[in-house]
Design an enzyme around this catalytic site. Sequence first.
Site, PDB file in Angstrom:
ATOM      1  N   TYR B 161      10.175 -74.532 -68.223  1.00  0.00           N
ATOM      2  CA  TYR B 161      11.251 -73.538 -68.278  1.00  0.00           C
ATOM      3  C   TYR B 161      11.629 -73.098 -66.868  1.00  0.00           C
ATOM      4  O   TYR B 161      12.808 -73.025 -66.522  1.00  0.00           O
ATOM      5  CB  TYR B 161      10.786 -72.341 -69.115  1.00  0.00           C
ATOM      6  CG  TYR B 161      11.821 -71.225 -69.274  1.00  0.00           C
ATOM      7  CD1 TYR B 161      12.797 -71.290 -70.260  1.00  0.00           C
ATOM      8  CD2 TYR B 161      11.808 -70.103 -68.435  1.00  0.00           C
ATOM      9  CE1 TYR B 161      13.734 -70.268 -70.408  1.00  0.00           C
ATOM     10  CE2 TYR B 161      12.737 -69.087 -68.572  1.00  0.00           C
ATOM     11  CZ  TYR B 161      13.699 -69.172 -69.566  1.00  0.00           C
ATOM     12  OH  TYR B 161      14.618 -68.160 -69.704  1.00  0.00           O
ATOM     13  N   LYS B 165      15.213 -73.367 -64.776  1.00  0.00           N
ATOM     14  CA  LYS B 165      15.924 -72.181 -64.289  1.00  0.00           C
ATOM     15  C   LYS B 165      16.065 -72.172 -62.765  1.00  0.00           C
ATOM     16  O   LYS B 165      17.057 -71.696 -62.234  1.00  0.00           O
ATOM     17  CB  LYS B 165      15.226 -70.915 -64.799  1.00  0.00           C
ATOM     18  CG  LYS B 165      15.304 -70.754 -66.333  1.00  0.00           C
ATOM     19  CD  LYS B 165      16.744 -70.680 -66.831  1.00  0.00           C
ATOM     20  CE  LYS B 165      16.851 -70.348 -68.316  1.00  0.00           C
ATOM     21  NZ  LYS B 165      18.273 -70.201 -68.751  1.00  0.00           N
ATOM     22  N   ILE B 194      14.342 -59.436 -71.246  1.00  0.00           N
ATOM     23  CA  ILE B 194      15.404 -58.691 -71.910  1.00  0.00           C
ATOM     24  C   ILE B 194      15.148 -58.641 -73.417  1.00  0.00           C
ATOM     25  O   ILE B 194      14.697 -59.625 -74.012  1.00  0.00           O
ATOM     26  CB  ILE B 194      16.781 -59.349 -71.632  1.00  0.00           C
ATOM     27  CG1 ILE B 194      16.971 -59.624 -70.131  1.00  0.00           C
ATOM     28  CG2 ILE B 194      17.916 -58.489 -72.180  1.00  0.00           C
ATOM     29  CD1 ILE B 194      16.950 -58.403 -69.237  1.00  0.00           C
TER      30      ILE B 194
END
Lengths: 253, 239
Positions: B161, B165, B194
Site C-alpha cells: 500500500y 501511495k 480518516i
Amino acid sequence: MNFSFQNQVALITGAASGIGLATARAFAEAGAALALVDVNPDALRSAANELASVGRSNIPIICNVADENEVAAMVQQTMSTFGQLDIAFNNAGIHAPVAETADALGEDFDRVIAINLRGVWNCMKYELRHMRKRGSGVIVNCSSQSGLVGTAGLGAYTASKHGVIGLTKSAALEYAAKSIRINAVCPGSTDTPMVANALANEPETMKAVMKEIPLGRLGKSEEIASAVVWLCSPGAAFMTGQAIVPDGGYTAR
Amino acid sequence: MSKFLNLSFENKVALVTGAGSGMGLITAQAFAAEGAAVALADSNETAVREAAEKLSASGHKALAVSCDVGDEQQVEALVERTVSAFGRLDAAFNNAGVQSPAIETADASGEEFERVNAINLRGVWNCMKYELIQMRKQGSGAIVNNSSLGGIVGLPGRAIYHATKHGVIGLTKSAALEYAARGIRINAICPGTINTPMVAEMLAKEPEAMKEILRDQTIGRLGEPEEIASAVLWLPTRE
Ligand SMILES: NC(=O)c1ccc[n+]([C@@H]2O[C@H](COP(=O)([O-])OP(=O)(O)OC[C@H]3O[C@@H](n4cnc5c(N)ncnc54)[C@H](O)[C@@H]3O)[C@@H](O)[C@H]2O)c1
Ligand SMILES: NC(=O)c1ccc[n+]([C@@H]2O[C@H](COP(=O)([O-])OP(=O)(O)OC[C@H]3O[C@@H](n4cnc5c(N)ncnc54)[C@H](O)[C@@H]3O)[C@@H](O)[C@H]2O)c1
C-alpha cells in the site's frame, strides 16, 4: 576506511552493467562472495569472468527480477551455493521512453513498474525469508533522485522509484527488531550505459538534466557503489529505512 | 469577495473516482453543493447510482458512471461520458483506492501486490492520462490525486500500500511539471487516518493493528472526510 566483507555473501541484481557491476567489483575487492544476477546472459557471463580474478568466488544467475518464480529460484540457488545471504543490492532497473502523461502507453507503464517496483519487492520478499531466519542481513534498494522529485516525461519511472522508497521504509520498520537493515540509494544522473542510451535517444532531455547538476558532471558508478558498500558496512549499523542521495546536489536546490 | 477566497464551482465540471463511499462521496457532494456538475465514478455501481440520484433529486447535475479505474479502457470511456454529458472537465479527484491487510513483506503474496498496484497506482495513472488529454485541449484544469500519509512514511505490514501511495506522489510531481506551463495544476493530498468505511473495515478486521494506529493520532481523534473534501475543493480554485 577499509571495508572488509570477508566471509560474507552479497547478492546483486542488474550486476552485468553500470552501477550493479561497479558495486559487484567493490564487494569483490572487499572479500565478499557474490551472486551476480542479471537478465542479460552474455553481459552477465563477461562480468562473472572479469570478477573471477578479483573476488573470493562468484556465481552468475540469469534471472528476470519481474518474475517472482525466477526470483525465488535465484535466491534459492544463492543459498544452496553459499549457505548464507548477508547483503543484497536490489539494483536491476530500466528507463521508459520519455512521454508526457497524456501520450504515454499503458504497456510502458506496466513494464517499468514490473521491473523497477515489483522486481524490488520480489527480491526483498525472498531475501527476507532467509535473513529473518538468521536474524541478520542488510538490503539496499536502488531508487533514484526520481524517488524524491519529479521529472517531466518520466511519470511511470518516477512513480516506480518513489514506490521503492515506500517499500524500503515499510520493510525497514517490519524487520528492524530482527536486526535486518533496509535502506535505499537514490543516485543522480550517473555515467552508465543506461544514461549513455538515454543521452543518445533523448539528447534534449539529458542536456536539460545535466545543466541542473550543481557539481557540473555526471556521477560515476563507483561513487554510487561506494555509498552502497558503506550502507552495508558496520559503520552504518544505526541506519535503516533511509534513502541516501549521491546526486551531485541535484535535489538540494 | 477576494478572488482568492472564491470556492464556487458554478458552471464547472468535476469528476470524482471512488465516489460511492467515504472521502470520494463527501467530496462529490461538496463539489455539487458549490455548484459543479459532477461525474461520480465507482466500481460499486449501486453505491454510485444512489449517490448520483440523491444529488439529482436535490437539484444538482450529477452523472453516475460504473468504472473500474484499474481498467484503462473503462477510464477512457468514463472521461468521454463526462465530457459528452457536461461539455468539459475542470476538476478531477482521483481518489478510488483500496487497502491491503497487514502482512510482513516476506509473507505477502504477489497477487495482492498486483491487485493493489492496479487500482491505487495504475488506476491514478489511467485517470490522469485521459483527464489530461481533455484538459490539454482546454488549456485549463486541476487534478487532485489521493495519496496518503502512506505516501510519505512507512508502516510495518503495509509495504505494498505504501509503495503505491509513494508512487502516486511520484506521478503527481512529474505530471505537474509536464503541464504547469499549459494552465493545468496537479497536486496530491495525503490524508492521515480518516473516519470512512475503509477505516471502519480495518477497525473491524484488524483491531490490534488499528489500536496502534489510533494511539499514534497526535490530535487525539480520526480525521473526518469533510476535512479532506475541504482541502480537495480548495486546491482546484483559481478565480
Ligand atoms: N544511471 C543513472 O543515472 C541512474 C540514476 C538513478 C537510478 N539509477 C538506477 O540504477 C539502477 C542501475 O542502473 P544503471 O544505470 O546501472 O543501468 P544499466 O542499464 O547500465 O544496468 C542495468 C542492468 O540491469 C539489468 N536488468 C534490466 N532489467 C532486468 C530484469 N528485469 N531482471 C534482471 N536484470 C535486469 C540489465 O541487463 C543491466 O545489466 C537502475 O535501477 C536505475 O534505475 C540509475
Ligand atoms: N480512510 C483513510 O484513513 C485513508 C487515509 C489515507 C488515504 N486514503 C485513501 O483515500 C481514498 C478513499 O478512501 P476511503 O477511506 O474514502 O475509502 P472507501 O473504501 O470508503 O471508499 C473507496 C471507494 O472507492 C471505490 N473503489 C475501490 N476500488 C475501485 C476501483 N477499482 N475502481 C473504482 N472505484 C473503486 C470503492 O467502491 C469505494 O466506493 C483511497 O485511495 C484511500 O487509499 C484513505
